[in-house]
Design an enzyme around this catalytic site. Structure first.
Site, PDB file in Angstrom:
ATOM      1  N   ASP A   1       0.824  -1.213   0.000  1.00  0.00           N
ATOM      2  CA  ASP A   1       0.000   0.000   0.000  1.00  0.00           C
ATOM      3  C   ASP A   1       0.861   1.266   0.000  1.00  0.00           C
ATOM      4  OD1 ASP A   1      -2.295   1.568   0.200  1.00  0.00           O
ATOM      5  OD2 ASP A   1      -3.121   0.420   1.874  1.00  0.00           O
TER       6      ASP A   1
ATOM      7  N   GLU B   1     -14.295   1.302   1.348  1.00  0.00           N
ATOM      8  CA  GLU B   1     -13.732   1.866   2.570  1.00  0.00           C
ATOM      9  C   GLU B   1     -14.193   3.306   2.778  1.00  0.00           C
ATOM     10  OE1 GLU B   1      -9.499   1.674   2.091  1.00  0.00           O
ATOM     11  OE2 GLU B   1      -9.399   3.562   1.007  1.00  0.00           O
TER      12      GLU B   1
END
Length: 655
Positions: free
Chosen positions: A417, A472
């Site tokens: 990420d 998210e």
């Protein structure tokens, strides 16, 4: 995706290649796709830029311009390939067959034909540039090649490539993120029906892919790039587009905390990524196209049996503290085992579980038939995000040690990420991670990342990439519930059209900002969106509370497809897709609007008339209901969709 084998009459081939069929000198050089539906014209002049091209869509005797005369060329630190070019070889049109298999994607096998031509030019400095052109039935592509040999570094200072979209057209465009702590990450909302020529909201420009509905019902165009490697940077479109001319631009200097050069540099020979223009008469051509992987390098992993697409249980969405706590991961492993899902992802800060916890999770999962995936921060100096573990993927020596440990203890893959840059140095980091992961038989998912550019063909163990504002956002963005229905209905035509998309779908329960989409809409996203790993984001309790038919559907859901068909829809309004795995079809649709929608869906081309399937739809009391429904003999499915609703229908080809 259907595999079409096109037989071109011999007379046409002879005519196409016959002397005098195309002009010499300044051109124009004309390439027509194998079945004649797409045409590319390139010309050379004394103006600057010297090279121009345009793209036309052909319907019968009518030619419709979808990209008007646009500039080509680039400027290198030692050579100017934008003006005063001399043609040294105009080449000949040749037929190219592209044939390959994909471990996961829209389809499993691809066989397509194209026409290719290479035009060679000499700059005033005597340096050589080859312009490689390729025309498919679903679009065109071109790239710049420097074929000479020179071990010294050369720098591309500017690429002049542009795309002039005809006046009166409208775009579905993604504002590119200005540099920041978590950006760029391709996580803005697409802007709908943007009049051509409208400046981007910030100087950072517009991101790829860029979708346009061409004026005068001339068709649809999607702009992107393919086959990017560590010899170049990721590109996008400039903020200003005067007269509808969208020019290519390089990354911002501030991206990735300023780490890395903006201008790409490399020794010779050298080539740029493909500049890709997908062309269709209707938006379904964009949805079904495999042009991005068609143009990318063949796979680098010889033995792929260890690469496993699959469904992933994920605790973080419903419980952000859970990755730190061993005991809170066990229910998700149990859920995955019950549902027949292949993996569990343990997200950020799992290293706080303590020594030996990962080994225990792997062992527990092994006993349940479930593999473990682990999250990593990609930093490195290119990000300041504090989530851990970090500084284990950036340095090659540290990365090798970490991946050796992961392989030894039996972890199946990694999620990496927070890259925050499209500069060449970060593109190199992506490839280094992929290459090292392949040696250790680790599958990879990138988040906080760049856009797919065909890497899932070159690196088949790259299972998915984020580069999208996903579920998210129900935690972080108060605007998301209202925007999500339209957003979800535009993504199959834009972001997901160019590669796998880790949206983390099927969130039935509410998080901080409650859903406005229906349960049927959420369930349908598991089919409407394509990803080699489907991260099913809700809690174990939420999935266990669903009707048995819903649980059975999610248990049987494939993560890799043999075929994809667009059936209906329009960007931002609705989408209905049919995807096949083996002898089983999954049909799903969503309504992106706030009003109920009545749809007639033609399934005749699937050959499923009379076959029985399980249809799951929304009910009046906001639940899900399942019933057996046969495909009508005429192949037409009539269905009512609730506002922001959706449906799924699974059926087999067998009687």
């Amino acid at each position: 995706m259907r595999v079409r084998v096109c037989v071109i009459p011999l007379a046409f081939v002879i005519l196409m290649w016959a002397p005098g069929c195309t002009r010499t000198g300044a051109g124009p050089w004309v390439l027509t796709s194998p079945t004649g539906g797409v045409k590319l014209e390139v010309s050379l002049s004394d103006a600057s830029p010297a090279l121009q091209y345009r793209v036309l869509r052909v319907e019968g005797d009518e030619e419709k311009e979808v990209v008007a005369s646009s500039p080509l060329g680039l400027v290198r630190d030692d050579a100017d390939f934008s003006s005063r070019l001399e043609l040294i070889d105009e080449g000949k049109p040749t037929r190219v067959t592209v044939e390959y298999e994909l471990v996961h994607g829209k389809c499993s096998r691809v066989r397509k034909e194209a026409v290719e031509r290479v035009l060679a030019f000499r700059a005033a400095s005597e340096a050589r540039l080859d312009l490689v052109l390729r025309v498919f039935d679903d679009g065109v592509a071109f790239r710049y090649v420097f074929p000479e040999k020179d071990t010294s570094q050369h720098v591309v200072q500017q690429e002049l490539t542009g795309f002039k979209i005809p006046e009166g057209s409208v775009g579905y465009l993604l504002p590119f993120d200005p540099p920041g702590q978590y950006t760029p990450a391709y996580e803005a909302y697409f802007r709908p029906e943007v009049p051509v020529g409208t400046p981007a909201p910030t100087p950072s420009g517009w991101g790829f892919p860029a979708l346009f509905r061409i004026a005068g019902q001339a068709g649809w165009v999607l702009l992107t790039e393919a086959d990017l490697d560590s010899s170049y940077c990721g590109s996008r479109l400039a903020s200003e587009a005067p007269g509808g001319l969208y020019r290519l631009r390089f990354p911002d200097a501030e991206e990735g905390q300023g780490v890395g050069e903006v201008e790409p540099r490399h020794s010779l020979p050298w080539q740029t990524p493909w500049r890709v223009i997908v062309v269709g008469s209707h938006p379904g051509v964009i949805v079904e196209s495999t042009l991005v992987t068609d143009l990318s390098r063949p796979g680098t992993v010889q033995e792929t049996g260890w690469i496993r697409p699959g469904r992933v249980a994920w605790s973080w969405w419903s419980d952000q503290e859970s990755p730190k706590l061993f005991e809170r991961q066990l229910p998700f492993i149990d859920l995955a085992s019950e549902m027949g899902w292949e993996f569990v992802l343990v997200d950020a800060n799992w290293d706080e579980m303590g020594e030996g916890a990962v080994e225990k999770l792997v062992e527990y999962g092994r006993g349940k038939g479930v593999g473990i995936l682990l999250w990593y921060n990609s930093g490195g100096p290119h990000n300041v995000v504090t989530e851990k573990p970090r500084d284990r993927m950036y340095d090659p020596t540290v990365r090798e040690k970490e991946m050796s440990w992961l392989e030894r203890v039996g972890v199946k893959g990694i999620k990496v990420d927070f890259f925050q840059s499209d500069k060449q140095a970060i593109v190199r980091l992506y490839e280094d991670i992929l290459q090292d992961a392949a040696r250790h038989r680790l599958m990879v998912n990138f988040h906080g990342c760049t856009l797919p550019r065909g890497w899932t063909r070159t690196y088949p163990h790259l299972m998915s990439m984020e580069a999208v504002r996903g579920a998210e956002s129900y935690i972080f963005d108060p605007e998301y519930p209202e925007k999500a229905p339209w957003h979800n209905a535009v993504l199959p035509f834009t972001r997901n059209a160019v590669g796998p998309m880790d949206y983390t779908p099927v969130t039935f329960s509410d998080n901080r900002y409650p859903h406005l989409t229906s349960l049927g809409h959420e369930l349908a996203l598991s089919v409407v969106f394509e990803s080699g790993w489907i991260h099913l984001a809700d809690s174990a309790a939420s999935y266990r509370s669903q009707p048995v038919e819903v649980r059975e559907f999610l248990s049987s859901l494939p993560a890799a497809w043999d075929e994809t068909r667009y059936l209906a829809g329009f960007p931002g309004e609705s989408i209905v897709l049919a995807r096949r795995r083996g002898d089983r079809w999954f049909v799903a649709g969503i309504n992106g609007g706030n009003d109920a929608a009545s749809m007639e869906i033609d399934l005749g081309s699937l050959g499923l008339g009379g076959k029985q399937g399980i249809l799951i739809t929304d009910t009046e009391d906001a639940r899900l209901a399942a019933r057996g429904v046969a495909v009508p003999q005429d192949g037409t499915l009539r269905i009512e969709l609730k506002p922001r609703g959706g449906f799924v229908w699974s059926l087999t080809e067998r009687e």
